[in-house]
Each structure stands twice: as structure tokens, then as C-alpha cells.
Scaffold this motif. Sequence first.
Motif, short mmCIF file in Angstrom:
data_model
loop_
_atom_site.label_atom_id
_atom_site.label_comp_id
_atom_site.label_asym_id
_atom_site.label_seq_id
_atom_site.Cartn_x
_atom_site.Cartn_y
_atom_site.Cartn_z
N PHE A 37 0.68 -1.05 -0.17
CA PHE A 37 0.06 0.10 0.05
C PHE A 37 1.01 1.33 0.14
CE2 PHE A 37 -3.03 -3.26 0.53
CZ PHE A 37 -4.21 -2.50 1.06
N GLU A 41 -2.47 5.34 0.89
CA GLU A 41 -3.61 4.50 0.80
C GLU A 41 -3.64 3.80 2.44
OE1 GLU A 41 -3.46 2.07 -3.31
OE2 GLU A 41 -2.04 1.63 -1.94
N GLU A 42 -2.54 3.59 3.04
CA GLU A 42 -2.30 3.28 4.35
C GLU A 42 -2.95 4.25 5.26
OE1 GLU A 42 0.98 1.73 7.76
OE2 GLU A 42 1.68 2.41 5.67
N VAL A 45 -6.65 3.94 5.18
CA VAL A 45 -7.21 2.65 5.83
C VAL A 45 -7.00 2.84 7.27
CG1 VAL A 45 -6.71 0.26 6.38
CG2 VAL A 45 -6.25 1.11 3.85
N PHE A 49 -10.50 2.85 9.11
CA PHE A 49 -10.93 1.91 10.34
C PHE A 49 -11.19 2.45 11.55
CE2 PHE A 49 -9.31 -0.76 13.97
CZ PHE A 49 -9.94 -1.91 13.66
N TRP A 56 -14.56 -3.82 6.02
CA TRP A 56 -13.57 -3.92 4.86
C TRP A 56 -14.22 -3.57 3.68
CZ3 TRP A 56 -9.86 -3.38 7.85
CH2 TRP A 56 -9.30 -3.85 8.92
N ILE A 59 -14.30 0.12 3.37
CA ILE A 59 -12.98 0.73 3.31
C ILE A 59 -12.32 0.67 1.89
CG2 ILE A 59 -10.47 0.55 4.09
CD1 ILE A 59 -11.74 -0.22 6.95
N ALA A 60 -12.66 -0.44 1.16
CA ALA A 60 -12.12 -0.96 -0.20
C ALA A 60 -12.95 -0.19 -1.22
CB ALA A 60 -12.56 -2.43 -0.32
N LYS A 66 -8.21 -2.23 -4.70
CA LYS A 66 -8.01 -3.08 -3.74
C LYS A 66 -9.47 -3.55 -3.26
CE LYS A 66 -3.72 -1.55 -2.85
NZ LYS A 66 -2.51 -2.51 -3.12
N ILE A 71 -7.27 -5.54 1.97
CA ILE A 71 -7.21 -4.83 2.91
C ILE A 71 -7.31 -5.42 4.33
CG2 ILE A 71 -8.54 -2.60 4.02
CD1 ILE A 71 -9.39 -1.80 1.13
N GLU A 72 -8.09 -6.49 4.56
CA GLU A 72 -8.47 -7.03 5.84
C GLU A 72 -6.91 -7.68 5.79
OE1 GLU A 72 -10.73 -10.34 8.30
OE2 GLU A 72 -11.26 -10.03 5.85
N TRP A 75 -4.34 -5.35 7.02
CA TRP A 75 -4.37 -4.61 8.38
C TRP A 75 -3.99 -5.57 9.28
CZ3 TRP A 75 -5.76 0.01 10.21
CH2 TRP A 75 -5.97 0.04 11.72
#
Length: 83
Positions: A37, A41-42, A45, A49, A56, A59-60, A66, A71-72, A75
Amino acid sequence: MAESEHSSSDETYVNSQVLVLSCLVSERRNLEARLEFSEEEEELVIRMFNLVGERWPLIAGRIPGKTAEEIEKYWKSRYSTSE
């Protein structure tokens, strides 16, 4: 003759195992590449979160390219704590 047939069978088996391993390595590399990521992007997320928790798919939807599963996994590999 039976020995040469056996040898050919062994070679076919080894070749199939090499192909399977090659595919697994390739699949793992592709997954690892998708789990990379960018800093932006991080940060997104993390912010998402904190707002919505482990939702997820939601968030996606904010990060093009992604999936919720990616993403899960990202994470959990970075922020999951073991008890």
C-alpha cells in the motif's frame, strides 16, 4: 520396458509438482504485490478503520484496485495484536 515406463511416470510426476510449486510461488508474489500500500492508502485505511471498524468492503470502496480481502489481510499483517 517396465523400468522405462516407471521412469517416465516419475518424471511426469516431478514435472507436475514443479509446475504446482511454480504456480504457488507466483500466486504468493502476486498477493504480496497487492498487499503493498502507498503511504496515502495506508493513511486512508487507518482513518477509515477508526471511523467504521472492520467494515472492509466499505474501506475497499474508497481505495481503487484493492479488495476487501486484501485490505483485511494487510491490516491484520500490520496492525493485528496477538493476545
